[in-house]
Structures are given as C-alpha cells and as structure tokens.
Design an enzyme around this catalytic site. Structure first.
Site, PDB file in Angstrom:
ATOM      1  N   GLU A   1      -9.368 -55.638  10.562  1.00 37.97           N
ATOM      2  CA  GLU A   1      -9.997 -55.014   9.276  1.00 37.97           C
ATOM      3  C   GLU A   1      -8.882 -54.316   8.618  1.00 37.97           C
ATOM      4  OE1 GLU A   1     -11.658 -54.767   6.646  1.00 37.97           O
ATOM      5  OE2 GLU A   1     -13.653 -54.127   7.483  1.00 37.97           O
TER       6      GLU A   1
ATOM      7  N   HIS B 275     -18.798 -57.744  13.983  1.00 37.05           N
ATOM      8  CA  HIS B 275     -19.041 -57.104  14.745  1.00 37.05           C
ATOM      9  C   HIS B 275     -20.446 -56.429  15.003  1.00 37.05           C
ATOM     10  CE1 HIS B 275     -17.942 -53.221  13.267  1.00 37.05           C
ATOM     11  NE2 HIS B 275     -16.972 -53.886  12.578  1.00 37.05           N
TER      12      HIS B 275
END
Length: 415
Positions: free
Chosen positions: A295, A219
C-alpha cells in the site's frame, strides 16, 4: 488406437453439502455418447465431487477399451492443473482421489484440458440429476438420464476435439483477416473478438494469445478498516480482525469453487499475507511476495481518520486531494509515486505470468491504480472508485499491450 473424450463434473449444494458427479464418454469424431455415469455421494465438497466424477469417467472409458487414448475435458481448473502435474496437491482430501484417478489408466494415455462451464453441459446435467435423485432418497439410474437427449448439435460439435483449439483459433483469425485494417482487435477468447477503434499499420495481425489475468483481491478487514483510518505501508502493519479472517475464509471458498486461480502473489503487509494464506490453504498453492504490491505510505496520516487529518493538516490534505503529485505529511508517498511503482510491478508480472490466471492480494491504492491505468482514466478517478474489504476485481492483459477490465468490487461471496 481408439480415442475417447471424457467430460466430467461434480457439484455440491452447500460446499460441503449434498453432492453428486456426472461423467460421459464421447466419440471425438462424431460427438456420439458412448457411456454415461452419475452418482449421488452424500455430503461432500465441490472438489471431491469433481474428482470422483473424473475417476468414474476414466473407469467408464477403460471399460470400453483399456488401450484407448483419453482426452479429459473438465471445467474445474483445479482438477485439470493438478492432474496435469502443474499444480501441487496439498489438500488431504484431494491426494487419495488424484492418486486413484492416476491409477485408472497409464498417464501416457490420458491428457487433460480445461473447458468453460457452458461447454461441459452434458456432465453438469448428469451431476445435477444425481443430486436430484439423492434428494429423493434414490441413486441415479441410466434409464432416467435426460442429459444426452438435451445435448444440442452445438454440444456434439464441441465434443469433436481433434484439432479443436487450433481450428477455433484459425477460424477466428480467418474471420478477422477480412476486418478493416483501421481497427484493432482485442480478443478475450478466440470465439468472441472485441473491436476497438485504434489505428494500426498494414500487415498487423490480431493477437489471440491467452492473456495474463489478474484477479485483484483486497485484503480482509483489520481493526482500522471499519473506522476508515489511513492504513498504509508506513504504519503499524495491523493483522486481520475476526471479521477479516471470516472474510478471508469466504473468499477462499469462492475462489476454490471457481477453480481458476493458478498462482498467488501477495503484498508483504501482514493483512495481505494472512488473506493470501487462507486462499492458498484451500487451493494448495504457494504464495509469492511482491514488494511492489504494498500500500501507499501515508506518512504522518497513518492511523488517523479523514476528519483527524483535515483538522491537523488541512493545507496538506487540500493539496493531496487536488494533485496526485502531492504527498501526505511527513514523507509519505504521492499517488504519482505509487503509480510508477505499481506500473513497473504490473509489467514484471504480466511478462512472468502471460497466459496464467494469478491472484494478486493487495490494497486499495494498488488495485485502483491498476484499474485506472488499464482504462486510461485520469488520475482523479482514484477518488471515484469504491473498493470494499475482501472485494474481488479482475483485469486481463494481452501480449499486444491491450488490457480489459473484467470485474470491479465484487463482494457477492461475502453475502
């Protein structure tokens, strides 16, 4: 019924910028050039130019024989997949062009095939000739074409498409049949087998099927990224910063130009969903959310810098750096736990998307873990990889269980 091959291409020097297209109609049996067309179209995007090249190529084929079967070959995955009906057409500039292309000939007469750029040299030369002419304030003229003259015998052989894919695979299999049975073959393409020294049993045959290709996109930046703060799935779920939004737009442009992405799968975290949405909007694709791509949870370390963690939790940090089984303070996830989750997600996605090219928008730890597992690298290798914000990596997974690292931490689209 006659058969033609149409090869088409388009380009833009700036995207958007000065643009042109080229198309050629070929005899599939001999590779002979039957018609050429090219045009400078002013300022436009790559995709618009590619679609206009397709329309021009189909019209040239229709002029030769409106009843002919036409096999379109292009290096634009976007155009091929959209015209084949496998991808939705959402971009407003693409819809009228796709509709125009569909009206040139009945759909029953036209099929579409993606080819690598190096096999689309003729149309590419024509498109560049058109753009060169436009730069001089002129339009392309057939008498000025050097594309056909520059075509090699290899190009002509590539135009003979009857049974082309099957013949290529058969050739590769025949060549590999004579290879030592003590070697295992991983073939990223039928024409380019790669040998590795693994033992195999008698009767084993090479798997030349198309791999599941994962384009791994980290990202874009958040407010925490420049300060190198721990930012996992147990923190504040930050959004993209202004810089991160620009990075997402840049990677969307780069991936649209490449035209290879067929599916988009994203971590549920907001920064990933925002990055994925920027790409999806450019490619006209939907986004699938996958929990397994989130994550790691960094527990009490969320939002802290490495120095702050070292000051507050020195013993826990030392243990974490020494063993992937150690978890961050306060109930975070160890790298071993993350690896199990990511491996299970990988197995599900490779099964679902075999033969497809999929963009996975995720985070540092899942990407490093996928790379480590693909390479068979030790756990400590996680600390020896650099992954920049909005960077691109790529892995290919074959049906026989082999994996191939294609790209790592590419940030050229951000320069």
């Amino acid at each position: 019924m006659r058969e033609f091959v149409v090869e088409a291409d388009g380009g833009s020097r700036g995207n958007p910028g000065p643009a042109g297209y080229g198309a050629v109609v070929l005899d599939p049996a001999t590779g002979e050039t039957l018609a050429e067309t090219a045009e400078y179209i002013g300022v436009a995007t790559n995709n618009v130019a590619e679609y206009k090249g397709l329309v021009a190529g189909l019209k040239a084929a229709r002029a030769l024989d409106p009843e002919a079967k036409v096999r379109v070959r292009m290096d634009s995955k976007l155009v091929v997949e959209q015209m084949s009906g496998r991808w939705k057409i959402k971009h407003p500039d693409m819809k009228p062009l796709a509709a125009e292309a569909a009206r040139v000939l009945p759909s029953s007469q036209v099929t579409y095939e993606w080819i690598p750029r190096e096999r689309n040299k003729h149309a590419d030369r024509l498109a560049n000739e058109a753009m060169d002419a436009g730069k001089r304030g002129r339009q392309w003229e057939p008498s000025a074409s050097s594309a056909a003259l520059a075509s090699t015998e290899e190009d002509k052989r590539a135009a003979r498409v009857v049974g082309d894919a099957a013949a290529g695979a058969a050739k590769a299999r025949a060549a590999l049949t004579g290879a030592s049975t003590g070697a295992r073959v991983t073939a990223p393409a039928a024409s380019a087998p790669v040998m590795s020294t693994e033992s195999s049993s008698a009767g084993w045959g090479p798997d030349l099927g198309a791999p599941a290709t994962f384009v791994l996109l980290r990202h874009g930046e958040t407010a925490l990224t420049p300060e190198k703060r721990f930012s996992g799935s147990g923190g504040s779920d930050p959004e993209l910063s202004a810089v991160g939004c620009r990075q997402a737009d840049a990677v969307a442009t780069a991936l649209a130009e490449r035209g290879t992405i067929q599916e988009i799968v994203s971590s549920p975290m907001r920064r990933c969903r925002q990055t994925a949405q920027a790409v999806a909007a450019r490619l006209g694709l939907d986004i699938r959310i996958e929990e397994g791509l989130r994550e790691a949870d960094f527990g009490a370390w969320e939002g802290l810098t490495f120095a702050e963690v070292q000051e507050r939790y020195p013993d826990d940090l030392t243990a974490w750096l020494a063993s992937t089984k150690a978890a961050p303070t306060g109930g975070g996830e160890s790298f071993t736990t993350v690896a199990r989750r990511v491996a299970a997600t990988r197995d599900q996605l490779t099964s679902r998307y075999q033969g497809r090219t999929v963009l996975l928008v995720t985070h540092v730890t899942p990407i490093k873990t996928l790379v480590r597992l693909a390479l068979g690298a030790p756990p400590e290798s996680l600390f020896r990889m650099e992954l920049s914000a909005a960077s691109i990596s790529a892995l290919a997974y074959y049906a026989d269980g082999n994996a191939s690292l294609r790209l790592l931490n590419d940030t050229s689209h951000l320069r």
